[in-house]
Design an enzyme around this catalytic site. Structure first.
Site, short mmCIF file in Angstrom:
data_model
loop_
_atom_site.label_atom_id
_atom_site.label_comp_id
_atom_site.label_asym_id
_atom_site.label_seq_id
_atom_site.Cartn_x
_atom_site.Cartn_y
_atom_site.Cartn_z
CE LYS A 75 -4.23 -2.06 1.74
NZ LYS A 75 -3.84 -3.49 1.87
C1 LIG Z 1 -4.47 -4.57 1.21
C2 LIG Z 1 -3.75 -5.86 1.16
C3 LIG Z 1 -4.13 -6.89 0.26
C4 LIG Z 1 -5.34 -6.77 -0.65
O1 LIG Z 1 -5.17 -5.81 -1.65
P1 LIG Z 1 -6.42 -5.33 -2.52
O2 LIG Z 1 -5.90 -4.23 -3.38
O3 LIG Z 1 -7.43 -4.82 -1.52
O4 LIG Z 1 -6.92 -6.49 -3.29
C5 LIG Z 1 -3.36 -8.03 0.22
N1 LIG Z 1 -2.29 -8.20 1.02
C6 LIG Z 1 -1.90 -7.24 1.90
C7 LIG Z 1 -0.73 -7.50 2.78
C8 LIG Z 1 -2.61 -6.03 2.01
O5 LIG Z 1 -2.21 -5.09 2.89
#
Ligand SMILES: *Cc1c(COP(=O)(O)O)cnc(C)c1O
Length: 463
Positions: A112
């Site tokens: 993220k």
């Molecule tokens: C947010 C997250 C996901 C999922 O990602 P999306 O874009 O919501 O599909 C998967 N793994 C981790 C570690 C995350 O923080």
């Protein structure tokens, strides 16, 4: 570039407006009216570019001159200067033609950061230009909150309020948020669960009259187009490293809200030759059921050891549906209201075109723990629980082993030590150097009752 709503009835916006808008007024999500397209020759000519230079090539057609080129490049450079690894998104080989793309080299150890480091600098630039101040408000069950706080902590024009369910996020996750002591960062530990936090945020976005005159709320969850856009870049970057575009590449993506994998879909629509996009889910498997059985029905949420994918309704799936249904906003309105009442059924044509690119796999906690153990035993490489589900899905679902498969590593294993320790006697994964003192840093947060006027009053007084 113009941005339109997936439900067809909200005003058309330009790039900057779309970044500030969040959800569209008709309940839909904003998408570009047309996608930029790159030829194979043009993509091939980018082979030697740094991550930041490549990001500029991918992102600038969306910005479409609203921000001057030099300024855009500076925003990108600042965003990725906080990453520990010079490659920004390095790859590690874990099997024959099988690669892990490490998207956890940013400040909070999850992918993220790619979107939120960029979004923080982008918002600050846009707001400075407009001489405007905003409040960011968000709910988190873990990773989003810390990445958003890291993205906004140095922004002059933003105050950020993140709600997390009190005593229901892991200690690493909580400390990553609460040890940021900047004056514009406010952590609220709400007496309730994640849904209570989410509902509080949604209600506050709907009626913003509690804010002081001239302030508005800005959303930093993955409904924000700028987040998705920033994530398209690493698909191009990894494909170029593996011989693309002359050679096709497949991707396996641990999926919750469908943001990360939707960025891969966009990369393919923009001209990157992608053979397969594999949706990897835990036991919260609505997307897997949808692709494999056309069963897109809500079920009880179940807590897993890959908690960032414990999501029942994947908001960004609506953006894919919009394309699958020929960009017909009225059809999307109909489908989404069908889904409100529990479940929706895709048309044969929509399902068929989805399956041309997407496949899916579901793995429960026990299976996931076995994958962490077996990859560690065969390579010495430690996967986090989310990434492990992606690796398993790649092994299960890839059509042919001549095409390289890239598994997106969405988090560093030290973020989820509990799961890793359960997988076997491999020792506790160590936090990277810059976070070694996380457990002794000073924390700051307020505990508030689950009461809307209390929370809104708290926010109002700090603006
Ligand atoms: C947010 C997250 C996901 C999922 O990602 P999306 O874009 O919501 O599909 C998967 N793994 C981790 C570690 C995350 O923080």
């Amino acid at each position: 570039m113009k941005f339109i709503s997936t439900r067809g009835e909200a005003p058309v916006l330009n790039f900057e407006e779309a970044v500030l808008a969040g959800l569209a007024s008709d309940g839909g999500l904003y998408v570009p009216e047309t996608l930029p397209k790159f030829s194979a020759d043009e993509i091939a000519s980018w082979a030697g570019l740094s991550y930041q230079e490549l990001a500029f090539k991918i992102i600038s057609p969306f910005v479409d001159g609203e921000i001057a080129d030099d300024d855009l490049q500076a925003i990108i450079d600042k965003a990725y200067s906080s990453f520990r690894h010079n490659a920004i998104a390095p790859m590690v080989q874990t099997g024959h033609n099988e690669w892990v793309l490490e998207l956890f080299q940013g400040p909070t150890l999850a992918f993220k950061d790619f979107a939120l480091q960029f979004l923080g600098h982008l918002l600050d630039f846009i707001l400075t230009k407009r001489q405007q101040k905003v409040a960011v408000m968000g709910a988190t069950s873990g990773d989003t909150g810390s990445a958003a706080i890291e993205g906004c902590r140095r922004c002059e024009n933003i105050d950020i309020f993140i709600l997390h369910p009190h005593n229901r996020v892991s200690e690493v996750q909580r400390r990553q948020m609460t040890t940021v002591l900047a004056d514009n960062v406010f952590n609220i530990a709400l007496a309730g669960n994640f849904d209570d936090c989410q509902n509080m945020v949604k209600a506050s976005f709907r009626d913003q009259s509690f804010l002081p005159e001239g302030r508005q709320l800005v959303a930093v969850n993955s409904i924000n187009w700028a987040r998705i856009m920033a994530q398209i870049v690493y698909y191009f970057y990894s494909a170029l490293a593996l011989g693309g575009p002359a050679r096709k590449v497949s991707y396996s993506v641990p999926t919750g809200n469908f943001g990360d994998i939707y960025a891969g879909y966009l990369a393919s629509q923009m001209g990157l030759p992608i053979e397969q996009l594999i949706i990897a889910t835990n036991q919260n498997d609505i997307l897997h059921r949808c692709i494999s059985d056309n069963d897109h029905s809500k079920r009880e949420l179940s807590q897993s050891l890959a908690p960032s994918m414990d999501i029942m309704v994947s908001s960004n799936f609506e953006r894919l549906l919009f394309d699958l249904y020929g960009r017909d906003g009225a059809e999307i309105q109909r489908l989404m209201s069908e889904f409100e009442s529990g479940s929706m059924v895709l048309s044969d044509a929509a399902l068929k075109s989805a399956r041309a690119l997407f496949s899916s796999h579901r793995l429960d906690d026990d299976g996931m723990l076995r994958v962490i153990a077996s990859v560690y035993e065969s390579t010495g490489y430690m996967l986090d629980p989310h990434t492990a589900i992606g690796v398993a899905a790649a092994r299960e679902k890839r059509n042919n082993t001549d095409t390289p498969v890239v598994c997106l590593a969405t988090a560093h294993p030290a973020k989820f030590p509990e799961a890793v320790m359960k997988a076997g006697d491999f020792g506790e994964p160590a936090l990277p150097h810059h976070m070694k003192d996380l457990f002794v840093r000073e924390e700051r947060f307020v505990e508030l009752e689950n009461d809307q006027s209390l929370v809104q009053d708290f926010i109002n007084k700090r603006l």
